[in-house]
Design a protein around this motif. Structure first.
Motif: not given
Ligand code: HEM
Length: 477
Positions: A318-319, A321-322, A325, A344, A441-442, A444-445
């Motif tokens: 998440r970190e 991929n954020v 974002k 990722t 990506h979508h 986890s964020t």
């Protein structure tokens, strides 16, 4: 008398295949130059070791112990055993070195699909040698090279984004079913620009019938799976053919950019300037559908499962991929951005390693082959047991734990074969990795989720999958 006859008959049955293939056939062959089969046990007449195989895969649910039990009894370090499975005398190959040996030799170890007419005789999986190289280049350029990846990454995201939103509205979903739906909608788009709707639903139905005939007994009689599969193939082809003809009729000499797989296969040219014929385009669309649909669904489902079980991994994912974002209006990420996301991509590779979607890959020998003093006879089934490479502690430390950081170190050559190897290595490997990365990506964020049945039992046939299809509750972050 019975006390002597019954044990003798049982003994004879138990060793029947070994006596037949290992002693009688081998003695005949030895007059022609010598035969020593790899160690192992070939079991009962016709059935061979099928019950033992099912015992480990279906009842014990410990598929890797099938090989461990053999190593325990017969290990002499060559990484191969003889057995008799799926009605044929077979060699199981399970070490990195032995796998490489087989994958590299496409002439003596050929790929033979069962009921190949269902996927199509001119499809990539059915052709060999130069014809294979030619068709593979068309398919690879249409789905697996940077331009195609850039295009497909953008095409698939709107449906991923809207599917995730709809999951939240329902709060509880079965991941396998939902991912299967969105995967097929995306396949419809990047294969032939089909929007979700009745045509795609019908196609999905025919496709299910088609796949169920691939490993069936080839009886072309109404009521049998093979017959049904051939009918479904005809209807599947008819749908794609109608689309292809529409495109041919509207063709304007083609300044239009290539938008999907069908366009790519219709328009690309080989080195000699020739294009694929219509039947080649259609056969290849069907075979890519067979190879790419279920595999993509399963890989994505397993990512949802592992990330729920390993919250620290999810946090790191998440970190990373954020940082990518985008704003609410510009949500799409590009393939170039995704493929640079180091953590990722490690999550992607670790998911595919542990999921073991393609557990075994099959070849047939075209000649007697010698390997480290043993003979693999002509016409035998060779089973590359690739899942064992990924679960063997000799190849991966603590192999059953989901640990993307293991990819910080380089892997021993030949131990990671999730996409196969040699000239037949998966032609959709980059596409599979990219699609999974984009989905992650979508997911986890934007979302958090939990497994409804964290201790769900696993099944391994026909593919590894938790029995509940990974049921989750999901909400927005
Ligand atoms: C995680 C997902 C995937 C896995 C684990 C996977 C695995 C494999 C493996 C192991 C092979 C080699 C089979 C053999 O040697 O007999 C293969 C071949 C193939 N795969 Fe995949 N695959 C995946 C996704 C895809 C996708 C997304 C596509 C296309 C859309 C695709 C298309 C193909 C095709 C056409 C072949 C045949 C290649 C040839 O014969 O030259 N695969 N795949």
């Amino acid at each position: 008398m019975w006390l002597t006859v019954v044990p003798l008959v049982i003994w004879l049955l138990w060793w029947w295949n070994d006596i037949w293939y290992g002693i009688l056939t081998a003695t005949f062959r030895s007059s022609k130059g010598g035969t020593k089969l790899p160690p192992g046990h070939m079991g009962l007449p016709i059935i061979g070791e099928m019950f033992t195989f099912l015992w480990y895969f279906k009842f014990l649910r410990r598929p890797d112990d099938y090989i461990n039990s053999k190593r325990h009894k017969h290990d002499d370090g060559i990484g191969m055993y003889r057995t008799h499975l799926f009605g044929r005398p077979s060699i199981i190959v399970f070490s990195p070195a032995a796998n490489k040996f087989v994958f590299r030799d496409e002439e003596r170890f050929v790929l033979e699909w069962p009921n190949v007419e269902i996927v199509g005789k001119t499809s990539l999986v059915a052709v060999h040698g130069k014809a294979h190289v030619r068709i593979r280049s068309f398919v690879s350029r249409s789905i697996n090279q940077p331009d195609a990846l850039r295009r497909i990454a953008i095409v698939v995201q709107p449906r991923i984004i809207s599917a995730l939103r709809s999951w939240v509205e329902r709060r509880k979903i079965i991941s396998y079913n939902e991912i299967n739906k969105v995967t097929f909608e995306n396949i419809g788009m990047y294969f032939a620009s089909f929007e979700p709707g009745p045509t795609l639903d019908t196609l999905d139905k025919y496709f299910t019938g088609l796949v169920s005939g691939i490993r069936s007994y080839p009886l072309n009689i109404p009521g049998f799976a093979y017959y049904h599969a051939l009918q479904c193939r005809k209807k599947t082809i008819a749908i794609f053919k109608e689309e292809l003809e529409k495109r041919n009729n509207n063709d304007d000499g083609s300044t239009r950019p290539m938008n999907d797989l069908m366009d790519g296969l219709m328009k690309l040219k080989d080195e000699e300037g020739s294009q694929l014929r219509e039947n080649e385009v259609l056969d290849n669309i069907v075979s890519i559908l067979v190879a790419g649909y279920e595999s993509t669904t399963l890989a994505t489902m397993w990512a949802v499962y592992y990330l729920a079980k390993y919250p620290k991994v999810l946090q790191k994912l998440r970190e990373e991929n954020v940082s990518l974002k985008k704003s609410k209006t510009e949500q799409l990420v590009t393939s170039d951005e995704m493929l640079k996301m180091k953590y990722t991509m490690k999550v992607v590779d670790e998911t595919i390693r542990l999921a073991n979607i393609a557990a075994i890959v099959f070849r047939t020998t075209t000649k007697d082959v010698q390997y480290k003093g043993y003979t693999i006879p002509k016409g035998w089934n060779v089973m590359l047991w690739i899942r064992y490479l990924h679960t063997d502690p000799e190849n991966f430390n603590d192999p059953l734990s989901f640990n993307p950081d293991r990819w910080d170190a380089s892997m021993t050559s030949g131990t990671y074969q999730v996409f196969g190897g040699g000239s037949r290595i998966c032609v959709g490997n980059m596409l599979a990795r990219l699609q999974l990365a984009v989905f992650l990506h979508h997911l986890s964020t934007g979302y958090k989720w939990e497994l409804v049945n964290p201790d769900a039992k696993m099944k391994y046939l026909s593919h590894p999958k938790p029995e509940d299809g990974v049921e989750i509750t999901i909400e927005e972050l």
